[in-house]
Design an enzyme around this catalytic site. Structure first.
Site: not given
Length: 130
Positions: A41-43, A52, A54, A85, A88
């Site tokens: 995940n990369i925010e 996300c 995935e 989620c 995803c």
């Protein structure tokens, strides 16, 4: 055989960028050609915009020329079993078959395995669009 997916997902989780949620997630996909593509995940500060794990793994698969997902593993640092989620699940279903295996992992390995159709029953299927 799925242990290599678990390891790839775990290693990807270590590379996540989650400064806001502090919720590292890793995912790994085995494509139809047998290659493994991992993602984390990369925010970004415009939370919840970001990627996300995935989604990142799917992107790596597509950019490498993969078209179908045979198997998926997902792991989260702070959750014993972390299913994908809702968004995803639909993204995975786009590239998977109903019987594609989705492995939910903890720090020790795979703890639960579901088929894609169990994870996302009544998925919106691409064939409906012609």
């Amino acid at each position: 055989m799925a242990h290599d997916l678990f390891e790839a997902a775990r290693d990807a989780m270590a590379k996540c960028h989650a400064p806001y949620s502090k919720f590292p997630v890793g995912a790994a996909i085995r494509a139809d050609d047998g290659r493994i593509h991992a993602g984390a995940n990369i925010e970004v500060i415009s939370f919840p915009e970001g990627w996300c794990a995935e989604t990142t793994a799917i992107s790596h698969m597509v950019m490498a020329g993969g078209t179908r997902i045979r198997e998926v593993a997902v792991i989260a640092e702070k959750l014993e079993l972390c299913p994908p989620c809702g968004g995803c699940r639909q993204r995975l279903a786009e590239f998977a078959d109903a019987d594609t295996l989705v492995h939910l992992c903890d720090a020790e390995g795979i703890k639960k395995t579901l088929r894609m159709d169990e994870l996302l029953p009544h998925a919106f299927v691409t064939e409906a669009l012609g």
